[in-house]
Design an enzyme around this catalytic site. Structure first.
Site, PDB file in Angstrom:
ATOM      1  N   HIS A   1      -7.396  -5.102   9.795  1.00 21.71           N
ATOM      2  CA  HIS A   1      -7.051  -4.863   8.385  1.00 21.71           C
ATOM      3  C   HIS A   1      -5.728  -5.535   8.009  1.00 21.71           C
ATOM      4  O   HIS A   1      -4.843  -5.708   8.840  1.00 21.71           O
ATOM      5  CB  HIS A   1      -7.079  -3.363   8.015  1.00 21.71           C
ATOM      6  CG  HIS A   1      -5.954  -2.526   8.535  1.00 21.71           C
ATOM      7  ND1 HIS A   1      -6.118  -1.219   8.915  1.00 21.71           N
ATOM      8  CD2 HIS A   1      -4.622  -2.775   8.724  1.00 21.71           C
ATOM      9  CE1 HIS A   1      -4.963  -0.718   9.304  1.00 21.71           C
ATOM     10  NE2 HIS A   1      -4.042  -1.639   9.196  1.00 21.71           N
TER      11      HIS A   1
ATOM     12  N   ASN B   1      -7.939  -3.189  13.904  1.00 16.54           N
ATOM     13  CA  ASN B   1      -9.303  -3.521  13.457  1.00 16.54           C
ATOM     14  C   ASN B   1      -9.321  -4.722  12.503  1.00 16.54           C
ATOM     15  O   ASN B   1     -10.319  -4.982  11.855  1.00 16.54           O
ATOM     16  CB  ASN B   1      -9.950  -2.300  12.778  1.00 16.54           C
ATOM     17  CG  ASN B   1      -9.220  -1.873  11.507  1.00 16.54           C
ATOM     18  OD1 ASN B   1      -8.206  -2.461  11.127  1.00 16.54           O
ATOM     19  ND2 ASN B   1      -9.730  -0.852  10.847  1.00 16.54           N
TER      20      ASN B   1
ATOM     21  N   ASP C   1       0.825  -1.210   0.000  1.00 15.66           N
ATOM     22  CA  ASP C   1       0.000   0.000   0.000  1.00 15.66           C
ATOM     23  C   ASP C   1       0.859   1.261   0.000  1.00 15.66           C
ATOM     24  O   ASP C   1       2.072   1.215   0.255  1.00 15.66           O
ATOM     25  CB  ASP C   1      -0.963   0.005   1.207  1.00 15.66           C
ATOM     26  CG  ASP C   1      -0.331  -0.571   2.470  1.00 15.66           C
ATOM     27  OD1 ASP C   1       0.905  -0.543   2.577  1.00 15.66           O
ATOM     28  OD2 ASP C   1      -1.075  -1.056   3.329  1.00 15.66           O
TER      29      ASP C   1
ATOM     30  N   GLU D   1      -9.724  -2.314   4.814  1.00 16.26           N
ATOM     31  CA  GLU D   1     -10.417  -2.066   6.068  1.00 16.26           C
ATOM     32  C   GLU D   1     -11.662  -2.964   6.154  1.00 16.26           C
ATOM     33  O   GLU D   1     -12.060  -3.568   5.149  1.00 16.26           O
ATOM     34  CB  GLU D   1     -10.841  -0.580   6.121  1.00 16.26           C
ATOM     35  CG  GLU D   1      -9.676   0.409   6.054  1.00 16.26           C
ATOM     36  CD  GLU D   1      -8.893   0.547   7.359  1.00 16.26           C
ATOM     37  OE1 GLU D   1      -8.757  -0.443   8.103  1.00 16.26           O
ATOM     38  OE2 GLU D   1      -8.394   1.653   7.629  1.00 16.26           O
TER      39      GLU D   1
HETATM   40  C1  F6R Z   1       1.393  -1.433   6.120  1.00 16.65           C
HETATM   41  C2  F6R Z   1       0.096  -2.098   6.165  1.00 16.65           C
HETATM   42  C3  F6R Z   1      -0.740  -2.114   7.408  1.00 16.65           C
HETATM   43  C4  F6R Z   1       0.074  -2.389   8.676  1.00 16.65           C
HETATM   44  C5  F6R Z   1      -0.818  -2.426   9.909  1.00 16.65           C
HETATM   45  C6  F6R Z   1      -0.049  -2.684  11.183  1.00 16.65           C
HETATM   46  O1  F6R Z   1       1.983  -1.558   4.854  1.00 16.65           O
HETATM   47  O2  F6R Z   1      -0.317  -2.611   5.186  1.00 16.65           O
HETATM   48  O3  F6R Z   1      -1.721  -3.115   7.273  1.00 16.65           O
HETATM   49  O4  F6R Z   1       0.736  -3.616   8.530  1.00 16.65           O
HETATM   50  O5  F6R Z   1      -1.526  -1.242  10.002  1.00 16.65           O
HETATM   51  O6  F6R Z   1       0.815  -1.616  11.421  1.00 16.65           O
HETATM   52  P1  F6R Z   1       1.920  -1.704  12.573  1.00 16.65           P
HETATM   53  O7  F6R Z   1       2.871  -2.766  12.172  1.00 16.65           O
HETATM   54  O8  F6R Z   1       2.556  -0.344  12.589  1.00 16.65           O
HETATM   55  O9  F6R Z   1       1.197  -2.039  13.837  1.00 16.65           O
END
Ligand code: F6R
Length: 258
Positions: free
Chosen positions: A143, A141, A70, A148
Site C-alpha cells: 500500500h 502489502n 492519510d 490497500e
Molecule cells: C502513512 C502511510 C502508510 C505508511 C506505511 C509504512 O502516512 O501512508 O502508507 O507509509 O504503512 O509504514 P511504516 O513506515 O511505519 O513502515
C-alpha cells in the site's frame, strides 16, 4: 531519464540524509513549496534531518504548504496521540517555522455528505498545488497512503477500509488490538500521481517482497497499489539493502543509481 530512479544504500541513515537533501532542494527552488507528507516509522529520520537543516538556517518552511496522505477515522479521544495530526506536530511541525494555517490533513470530521469534504481537500491541493514532492512509505502489502490492494488507479481522497495486515502492523502503537482504527481517509492513487515528484522510502526485509513484485510487474496491477507509480514520470525509490535483498539484480541494474 529513467521513470523510476532506484537508490539502494547500505544504511537507513544514508537514505534519510539523501531524501532530506532532495526535499530541501524543493524548498529552496520554490517560493511557495507544496509538500505531500507521510507518517509511520519510515519518514522519521528524514524529518529529523529536515529539522537539523532548519536549525542550521539552511531551509525555512515559512511559505510551505503541506498535505498529509492519510488520517485515521474513528480514533478514540484518549488515543489522540496515535492520530497522524499529533504525529506530524510531534515529529516535525512543532520544531520548524511552518505556519499551521498551511497544514492540511484529509478531513475526518465528516458531514452528511463526506464527498463534499473530500472534494474540498482535493480542491485545496489543486488550488495551491500541484504537490511538488510527495513523500511515501510502503506497506508490507504494497500500500501507499492507505490505498490497500484492489484500490483503483483513478481513486481520489475517500474513506478506506484497512486490511487485517495493516491493522496488525498499526496495532503496535495502540493499547489493545480493539483500539486500532479499521478505517481511514486517504488520498487516492490518482491524487498521488498528480504530484510532480514522488519519493518513496522503504526499509527492512519486511518490505522486500512488495518491492520484488513492483519491479517484476513493470506496470499497474491492482494487487499492488505501489505499482501505480509505473504511471508516473518522476519517482525516486530509496531503499536499504535489506529491503533490496530479494530484488533480481539483473532486472534492476538499469534503474540503479548507487
Ligand atoms: C502513512 C502511510 C502508510 C505508511 C506505511 C509504512 O502516512 O501512508 O502508507 O507509509 O504503512 O509504514 P511504516 O513506515 O511505519 O513502515
Amino acid at each position: 531519464m529513467e521513470k523510476i530512479k532506484l537508490i539502494i544504500c547500505k544504511t537507513k541513515e544514508e537514505i534519510d540524509a539523501i531524501a532530506a537533501n532532495i526535499i530541501a532542494e524543493v524548498l529552496k527552488e520554490n517560493s511557495k513549496p507544496v509538500l505531500g507528507l507521510a507518517t509511520g516509522k519510515s519518514p522519521l529520520g528524514i524529518y529529523e534531518n529536515l529539522i537539523k537543516k532548519y536549525q542550521a538556517k539552511e531551509i525555512s518552511f515559512k511559505t510551505t504548504t503541506t498535505f498529509n496522505l492519510d488520517e485515521y477515522l474513528g480514533i478514540k479521544k484518549d488515543d489522540h496521540k496515535n492520530s497522524y495530526d499529533y504525529y506530524m506536530n510531534e515529529n516535525l511541525f512543532s520544531k520548524i517555522d511552518i505556519d499551521l494555517k498551511n497544514v492540511y490533513f484529509p478531513p475526518i470530521n465528516l458531514g452528511d455528505h463526506p464527498e463534499i469534504d473530500f472534494k474540498k481537500f482535493e480542491d485545496k491541493i489543486a488550488e495551491v498545488g500541484p504537490i511538488q514532492l510527495q513523500l511515501l512509505g510502503l506497506g508490507t502489502n504494497g500500500h501507499i497512503g492507505f490505498n490497500e490492494p484492489a484500490s483503483p488507479l483513478n481513486s481520489r481522497t475517500r474513506i478506506v477500509d484497512l486490511t487485517p495486515s495493516t491493522i496488525a502492523s498499526n496495532s503496535i502503537y495502540f493499547k489493545s488490538k480493539e483500539d486500532v482504527p479499521t478505517k481511514a481517509v486517504s488520498m487516492g492513487l490518482n491524487t498521488i500521481l498528480d504530484s510532480k515528484k514522488v519519493l518513496l522510502v522503504a526499509f527492512g526485509k519486511e518490505k522486500a517482497e512488495a518491492l520484488k513484485t513492483f519491479f517484476a510487474l513493470k506496470q499497474f496491477n491492482e494487487s499492488l497499489p505501489m505499482s501505480a507509480l509505473w504511471n508516473h514520470d518522476d519517482v525516486y525509490i530509496m531503499i536499504d539493502e535489506l529491503a533490496a535483498s530479494t530484488l533480481d539484480q539483473h532486472s534492476i541494474t538499469k534503474h540503479l543509481i548507487k
